[in-house]
Write an enzyme that holds these catalytic residues in place. Structure first.
Site, PDB file in Angstrom:
ATOM      1  N   GLY A  14       0.955  -1.251   0.011  1.00  0.00           N
ATOM      2  CA  GLY A  14       0.044   0.115   0.131  1.00  0.00           C
ATOM      3  C   GLY A  14       0.718   1.273  -0.087  1.00  0.00           C
ATOM      4  O   GLY A  14       1.948   1.295   0.633  1.00  0.00           O
ATOM      5  N   ARG A  75       1.209  -4.976  -5.922  1.00  0.00           N
ATOM      6  CA  ARG A  75       1.016  -6.223  -5.352  1.00  0.00           C
ATOM      7  C   ARG A  75       1.425  -7.356  -6.417  1.00  0.00           C
ATOM      8  O   ARG A  75       0.689  -7.019  -7.384  1.00  0.00           O
ATOM      9  CB  ARG A  75      -0.315  -6.579  -4.681  1.00  0.00           C
ATOM     10  N   ASP A 106       4.769  -5.448   5.833  1.00  0.00           N
ATOM     11  CA  ASP A 106       5.386  -6.665   6.303  1.00  0.00           C
ATOM     12  C   ASP A 106       5.324  -7.782   4.930  1.00  0.00           C
ATOM     13  O   ASP A 106       6.385  -8.489   5.119  1.00  0.00           O
ATOM     14  CB  ASP A 106       4.398  -7.279   7.437  1.00  0.00           C
ATOM     15  N   THR A 129       3.593   2.422   6.015  1.00  0.00           N
ATOM     16  CA  THR A 129       2.233   1.718   5.850  1.00  0.00           C
ATOM     17  C   THR A 129       1.453   3.030   6.878  1.00  0.00           C
ATOM     18  O   THR A 129       1.763   3.238   7.631  1.00  0.00           O
ATOM     19  CB  THR A 129       1.956   0.329   6.260  1.00  0.00           C
ATOM     20  N   ASP A 131      -1.048   2.100   8.574  1.00  0.00           N
ATOM     21  CA  ASP A 131      -1.444   1.408   9.619  1.00  0.00           C
ATOM     22  C   ASP A 131      -0.803   1.416  10.976  1.00  0.00           C
ATOM     23  O   ASP A 131      -1.277   0.855  12.136  1.00  0.00           O
ATOM     24  CB  ASP A 131      -1.762  -0.431   9.342  1.00  0.00           C
ATOM     25  N   ASP A 133       1.412  -0.798  12.249  1.00  0.00           N
ATOM     26  CA  ASP A 133       1.323  -2.089  12.880  1.00  0.00           C
ATOM     27  C   ASP A 133       2.598  -2.697  12.637  1.00  0.00           C
ATOM     28  O   ASP A 133       2.240  -4.076  12.713  1.00  0.00           O
ATOM     29  CB  ASP A 133       0.045  -2.673  12.256  1.00  0.00           C
ATOM     30  N   ARG A 158     -18.386  16.527  12.598  1.00  0.00           N
ATOM     31  CA  ARG A 158     -18.868  16.868  13.902  1.00  0.00           C
ATOM     32  C   ARG A 158     -19.860  18.149  13.803  1.00  0.00           C
ATOM     33  O   ARG A 158     -20.869  17.987  14.275  1.00  0.00           O
ATOM     34  CB  ARG A 158     -17.880  17.432  14.852  1.00  0.00           C
ATOM     35  N   MET A 173      -9.280   3.370   8.693  1.00  0.00           N
ATOM     36  CA  MET A 173      -8.582   2.115   8.080  1.00  0.00           C
ATOM     37  C   MET A 173      -7.556   1.792   9.386  1.00  0.00           C
ATOM     38  O   MET A 173      -7.745   2.441  10.474  1.00  0.00           O
ATOM     39  CB  MET A 173      -7.668   2.534   7.047  1.00  0.00           C
ATOM     40  N   ARG A 175      -6.272  -1.726   9.312  1.00  0.00           N
ATOM     41  CA  ARG A 175      -6.470  -3.529   9.144  1.00  0.00           C
ATOM     42  C   ARG A 175      -6.662  -4.034  10.680  1.00  0.00           C
ATOM     43  O   ARG A 175      -7.705  -3.636  11.159  1.00  0.00           O
ATOM     44  CB  ARG A 175      -5.208  -3.727   8.601  1.00  0.00           C
ATOM     45  N   ALA A 190     -13.977  12.207  20.366  1.00  0.00           N
ATOM     46  CA  ALA A 190     -14.675  11.104  19.882  1.00  0.00           C
ATOM     47  C   ALA A 190     -15.519  10.545  21.295  1.00  0.00           C
ATOM     48  O   ALA A 190     -14.787  10.230  22.340  1.00  0.00           O
ATOM     49  CB  ALA A 190     -14.462  10.110  19.183  1.00  0.00           C
ATOM     50  N   GLU A 226     -11.445  -0.420  11.154  1.00  0.00           N
ATOM     51  CA  GLU A 226     -12.159  -1.519  10.468  1.00  0.00           C
ATOM     52  C   GLU A 226     -11.768  -2.800  10.572  1.00  0.00           C
ATOM     53  O   GLU A 226     -12.534  -3.663  10.435  1.00  0.00           O
ATOM     54  CB  GLU A 226     -11.258  -1.229   9.046  1.00  0.00           C
ATOM     55  N   ARG A 259      -5.236   7.573   2.799  1.00  0.00           N
ATOM     56  CA  ARG A 259      -4.020   7.174   2.198  1.00  0.00           C
ATOM     57  C   ARG A 259      -3.647   8.296   1.847  1.00  0.00           C
ATOM     58  O   ARG A 259      -2.299   8.395   1.331  1.00  0.00           O
ATOM     59  CB  ARG A 259      -4.329   6.060   1.000  1.00  0.00           C
TER      60      ARG A 259
END
Ligand code: ATP
Length: 326
Positions: A14, A75, A106, A129, A131, A133, A158, A173, A175, A190, A226, A259
């Site tokens: 990504g 990919r 990864d 990325t 994410d 992560d 809002r 997003m 993952r 929030a 997500e 993104r």
């Protein structure tokens, strides 16, 4: 003296804001230290298709502020096969490339680790990325920008939520990780944050919303990561609506707008630091490592270690604070 004469850089998996700053840093650092540089277009696919171009100082001028990646990304299934890897290796040799900087997630690291092991070609990976992560870096390239984008979107939602006394479920997003949800949720005030690392039963969410309604809150925002186990914002909204029907509820899936966009100052600097460090690591003779930022210092982690299953944890203080400040 390093034996490396030509380094190739590519982006894979990504895209993430900040990748261009990193490409620029790789190119200019390598040139500074006397290496030639190539750019591989579309990640591993470009390696297999020989979609490889020479890079100069000038080829990376004026790209720092751009989102996405000037080298494109893809990919690529073929790279998982021995034939695909052989083709990729042959093309690297054809272009005189003797080391790689891979920017991605990864999957990209797994490919790089295998490829480097088989063909003995030095590789350093950079975590790119949104994410956040990946093990071995407190932050990944693109995460800060994506979080800022989400916050900006929530601020706008809002306004309308407040005007119409509405309850909004906003899916973000990430993952399997709730990093974007947690930080964006705190920063945008929030009312509730649903994320994979913290099971929230629908009944508890409803209790939180009821408490808000009792305090005469005229709008509520629920962030749903997500990867949340309740199955996304639409599902959560549907379940809440069954028992909590006096609110006008709406669902917004932020999707791929997270993104894009011009990278934040944090991601630009991180991209520069990581690209610079990746080239220096290669020239020192390092290989099969990931460049990461830990406690604001650049550190290397073995790819094998980075790819091992580690329990993913969010910051305890953020988790505690999110509930108290909401
Ligand atoms: P993101 O986190 O944004 O998804 P990623 O790098 O994890 O980024 P993937 O699509 O999982 O994205 O991986 C990128 C590419 O890495 C794949 O398309 C494939 O070409 C290569 N790759 C992934 N796993 C392997 C593997 N086991 N062997 C060889 N190559 C692989």
């Amino acid at each position: 003296m390093s034996k490396i004469k030509k380094i190739a850089v590519f982006t894979s998996g990504g895209d993430a804001p900040g990748m261009n700053a990193c490409i620029r840093a790789v190119v200019r650092t390598a040139l500074h230290f006397g290496c030639e540089v190539a750019g591989i277009k579309q990640g591993y696919q470009g390696m297999i298709d020989n979609n490889i171009t020479e890079m100069s100082r000038h080829s990376v001028s004026n790209i720092m502020q751009l989102g996405g990646t000037i080298l494109k990304t893809a990919r690529c299934l073929d790279f998982r096969t021995p034939e695909g890897m052989q083709k990729a290796y042959d093309n690297l040799k054809l272009n005189g490339i003797d080391a790689l900087v891979a920017i991605g997630g990864d999957g990209t690291f797994t490919g790089a680790e295998r490829f480097s092991g088989i063909y003995n070609i030095p590789v350093i990976c950079v975590p790119g990325t949104i994410d956040n992560d990946l093990y071995g870096s407190d932050f990944t390239l693109g995460f800060d920008t994506a979080t800022n984008t989400v916050i900006e979107a929530i601020d706008k939602i809002r306004d309308t939520a407040e005007s119409h006394d509405r309850l909004f479920f906003i899916e973000v997003m990430g993952r399997d990780a709730g990093c974007i949800a947690l930080r964006a949720g705190i920063a945008s005030g929030a009312e509730a944050i649903m994320m994979p690392e913290k099971d929230t039963a629908i009944i508890d969410l409803i209790k939180t919303l009821e408490e808000g309604a009792a305090q005469k809150k005229s709008s509520s925002i629920v962030i749903v990561a997500e990867g949340d186990k309740n199955g996304g914002a639409f599902n959560v909204a549907k379940k809440v609506k069954e028992t909590f029907d006096f609110y006008d509820t709406k669902v917004t899936i932020l999707g791929h707008l997270q993104r894009g966009g011009s990278p934040s100052s944090f991601d630009r600097i991180l991209g520069c630091r990581m690209g610079f460090a990746a080239v220096k690591a290669l020239l020192r003779g390092e290989t099969r490592k990931m460049v990461g930022l830990r406690s604001n210092e650049i550190k290397l982690t073995d790819l094998k270690e980075a790819l091992t299953d580690h329990e993913f944890k969010l910051e305890e203080d953020l988790l505690e604070m999110a509930t108290i400040l909401a």
